[in-house]
Design a protein around this motif. Sequence first.
Motif, PDB file in Angstrom:
ATOM      1  N   GLU A  21       0.804  -1.118   0.004  1.00  0.00           N
ATOM      2  CA  GLU A  21      -0.112  -0.289   0.080  1.00  0.00           C
ATOM      3  C   GLU A  21       0.948   1.130  -0.078  1.00  0.00           C
ATOM      4  N   ASN A  22       2.048   1.093   0.246  1.00  0.00           N
ATOM      5  CA  ASN A  22       2.635   2.144   0.988  1.00  0.00           C
ATOM      6  C   ASN A  22       3.885   2.666  -0.712  1.00  0.00           C
ATOM      7  N   LEU A  23       4.052   1.753  -1.681  1.00  0.00           N
ATOM      8  CA  LEU A  23       4.298   1.406  -2.227  1.00  0.00           C
ATOM      9  C   LEU A  23       3.829   2.391  -2.915  1.00  0.00           C
ATOM     10  N   ARG A  24       2.259   1.579  -3.273  1.00  0.00           N
ATOM     11  CA  ARG A  24       1.772   2.297  -4.347  1.00  0.00           C
ATOM     12  C   ARG A  24       1.266   3.693  -4.261  1.00  0.00           C
ATOM     13  N   ARG A  25       1.063   4.114  -3.165  1.00  0.00           N
ATOM     14  CA  ARG A  25       0.866   5.640  -2.566  1.00  0.00           C
ATOM     15  C   ARG A  25       2.206   6.504  -2.987  1.00  0.00           C
ATOM     16  N   ARG A  26       3.065   6.269  -2.756  1.00  0.00           N
ATOM     17  CA  ARG A  26       4.672   6.682  -2.979  1.00  0.00           C
ATOM     18  C   ARG A  26       4.452   7.120  -4.821  1.00  0.00           C
ATOM     19  N   LYS A  27       4.498   5.187  -5.245  1.00  0.00           N
ATOM     20  CA  LYS A  27       4.541   5.701  -7.066  1.00  0.00           C
ATOM     21  C   LYS A  27       3.115   6.973  -8.045  1.00  0.00           C
ATOM     22  N   SER A  28       2.191   6.992  -6.960  1.00  0.00           N
ATOM     23  CA  SER A  28       1.105   7.757  -7.247  1.00  0.00           C
ATOM     24  C   SER A  28       1.704   9.202  -6.722  1.00  0.00           C
ATOM     25  N   GLN A  29       2.125   9.376  -5.624  1.00  0.00           N
ATOM     26  CA  GLN A  29       3.242  10.420  -5.494  1.00  0.00           C
ATOM     27  C   GLN A  29       3.990  11.408  -6.625  1.00  0.00           C
ATOM     28  N   ALA A  30       4.943  10.134  -6.809  1.00  0.00           N
ATOM     29  CA  ALA A  30       6.324  11.087  -8.121  1.00  0.00           C
ATOM     30  C   ALA A  30       5.322  10.891  -9.128  1.00  0.00           C
ATOM     31  N   ARG A  31       3.960  10.208  -9.123  1.00  0.00           N
ATOM     32  CA  ARG A  31       4.068  10.514 -10.782  1.00  0.00           C
ATOM     33  C   ARG A  31       3.845  11.811 -11.492  1.00  0.00           C
ATOM     34  N   LYS A  32       2.577  11.855  -9.901  1.00  0.00           N
ATOM     35  CA  LYS A  32       1.960  13.500  -9.312  1.00  0.00           C
ATOM     36  C   LYS A  32       2.630  14.460 -10.054  1.00  0.00           C
ATOM     37  N   MET A  33       3.709  14.484  -9.096  1.00  0.00           N
ATOM     38  CA  MET A  33       4.744  15.517  -9.237  1.00  0.00           C
ATOM     39  C   MET A  33       5.452  15.833  -9.772  1.00  0.00           C
ATOM     40  N   THR A  34       5.338  14.528 -11.003  1.00  0.00           N
ATOM     41  CA  THR A  34       6.795  14.628 -12.226  1.00  0.00           C
ATOM     42  C   THR A  34       5.444  15.071 -13.153  1.00  0.00           C
TER      43      THR A  34
END
Length: 48
Positions: A21-34
Amino acid sequence: MSEDADKNMSREERLAEKLRENLRRRKSQARKMTESRGETLPKGEQGS
């Protein structure tokens, strides 16, 4: 995840689920920032 499911899972299974769950959330945040900066990663580097 429900409380009943938590009770039936071992400690390792619960930790693994939280990690996913944490990995999914962090990947999503990174995508949004990018995306907000207008940057994209080359295909070979996205899954690292």
